[in-house]
Motif scaffolding. Structure first.
Motif, PDB file in Angstrom:
ATOM      1  N   ARG A  50      32.524 -13.240   7.027  1.00 50.71           N
ATOM      2  CA  ARG A  50      33.815 -13.878   6.808  1.00 50.71           C
ATOM      3  C   ARG A  50      34.724 -13.607   8.008  1.00 50.71           C
ATOM      4  N   THR A  51      35.379 -14.662   8.473  1.00 52.01           N
ATOM      5  CA  THR A  51      36.106 -14.617   9.744  1.00 52.01           C
ATOM      6  C   THR A  51      37.407 -15.398   9.639  1.00 52.01           C
ATOM      7  N   LEU A  52      38.456 -14.874  10.270  1.00 49.78           N
ATOM      8  CA  LEU A  52      39.744 -15.559  10.344  1.00 49.78           C
ATOM      9  C   LEU A  52      40.186 -15.579  11.809  1.00 49.78           C
ATOM     10  N   ASP A  53      40.130 -16.763  12.432  1.00 51.45           N
ATOM     11  CA  ASP A  53      40.543 -16.915  13.827  1.00 51.45           C
ATOM     12  C   ASP A  53      42.059 -17.032  13.918  1.00 51.45           C
ATOM     13  N   PHE A  54      42.631 -16.463  14.984  1.00 50.82           N
ATOM     14  CA  PHE A  54      44.064 -16.633  15.242  1.00 50.82           C
ATOM     15  C   PHE A  54      44.335 -16.367  16.719  1.00 50.82           C
ATOM     16  N   GLU A  55      45.565 -16.633  17.143  1.00 51.30           N
ATOM     17  CA  GLU A  55      45.969 -16.431  18.536  1.00 51.30           C
ATOM     18  C   GLU A  55      47.317 -15.730  18.580  1.00 51.30           C
ATOM     19  N   ASP A  56      47.523 -14.930  19.638  1.00 51.92           N
ATOM     20  CA  ASP A  56      48.855 -14.372  19.823  1.00 51.92           C
ATOM     21  C   ASP A  56      49.735 -15.404  20.535  1.00 51.92           C
TER      22      ASP A  56
END
Length: 312
Positions: free
Chosen positions: A113-119
């Motif tokens: 399970r993975t949650l991609d995000f960006e700063d």
């Protein structure tokens, strides 16, 4: 002779105050060392980690006034940050939304399970559910509850136009093992593992022949470092690179760890780093990151260095 996992990852920021606010605030990581780039003392080198500054938990940044990265291949494209459990990922999705952080949906990728995000500068990150495996060293002063805190790094994803020569270096020089392959939205990804394996000890290599060559800048990754446990094995790695005629930096003493730098065939910068002596070499563990720390060989230039740095 085996590398044991990810040691640290170093990226680039053009906004040191904003960087510190984000990684210690919404992400809840501990600033464990506030120092300078030893090769460019005009720039901060900020280290964020778990509560004990454990090897394998360090996400670090050089503070350079650079334009934004131009994305492409020949680069590290996403940094995994391990957390424990599906409930924790759901908690993070809500927290990131409240903080106004650009994030995707929780998906299953390579069986995790993975949650991609960006700063805010476009640094590509992903929260990875490691199901609570391995040690956890939460930081008591974090704004994130202990059960939801980031546990460490991994896996790391990089992009190359062709797997051939990179595979030869990873398996023939660094002794990583081919673990498996998976498809990510039509892109083949090859998984290499070190030590005991698992997300803290994996490098994922995506094959993207149609992408342009990346240009580093703010939001980019500068290099990834792999763990070696002690000076004896570090010395053996230095001898191995020399024997195989792999162009490299030679031995570099960073005071907090010892380093070897070299590039894989597509140009991504790798480092082999020792687990010790660690960040408590010059500060008490309970005071890490509170003051500007300089290694002994830079201490005599403290006034000059401090005068050239912007306030955080």
């Amino acid at each position: 002779m085996q590398l044991t996992g990810i040691h640290h990852l170093t990226a680039i920021s053009a906004d040191a105050p904003g960087n510190r606010a984000f990684y210690t605030g919404p992400l809840g990581m501990r600033l464990v060392k506030k120092t300078v780039n030893q090769d460019d003392v005009r720039a901060y080198h900020l280290f964020y980690a778990d509560g004990k500054a454990s090897p394998g938990s360090d996400l670090t940044f050089f503070d350079w006034p650079a334009p934004r990265e131009q994305r492409g291949a020949h680069s590290i494209t996403r940094t995994g940050l391990r957390v424990a459990g599906e409930d924790t990922l759901r908690w993070w999705k809500e927290r990131l939304a409240q903080a106004g952080v650009k994030a995707g949906e929780i998906v299953t990728r390579d069986g995790r399970r993975t949650l991609d995000f960006e700063d805010a500068e476009g640094q590509r990150l992903a929260l990875i559910d490691d199901e609570g495996k391995g040690a956890s060293n939460p930081w008591a002063k974090s704004p994130v509850p202990a059960q939801h805190q980031i546990r460490g790094l991994g896996p790391i994803v990089m992009s190359v136009p062709d797997i051939g020569m990179t595979d030869m270096l990873l398996t023939g020089v660094t002794n990583m093992r081919r673990a498996r392959e998976y498809d990510n939205a039509g892109v083949p990804v090859h998984v290499y593992e070190m030590g005991e394996g698992g997300p803290a000890a994996e490098l994922h290599v995506a094959v993207t022949p149609d992408l342009p060559v990346a240009v580093q800048g703010a939001g980019a990754v500068h290099h990834v470092a792999f763990r070696t446990p002690d000076n004896a094995q570090y010395d053996a790695w230095a001898e191995r690179l020399a024997k195989l005629r792999i162009p490299n930096s030679g031995k570099v003493d960073r005071f907090y760890f010892r380093s070897l730098y070299f590039r894989e065939p597509s140009g991504v910068l790798f480092e082999i780093a020792t687990d010790g002596p660690g960040f408590a070499a010059d500060e008490p563990e309970d005071k890490l990151g509170e003051k500007l720390a300089l290694p002994p060989f830079l201490e005599g230039r403290r006034k000059e260095i401090e005068a050239g740095l912007k306030p955080l």
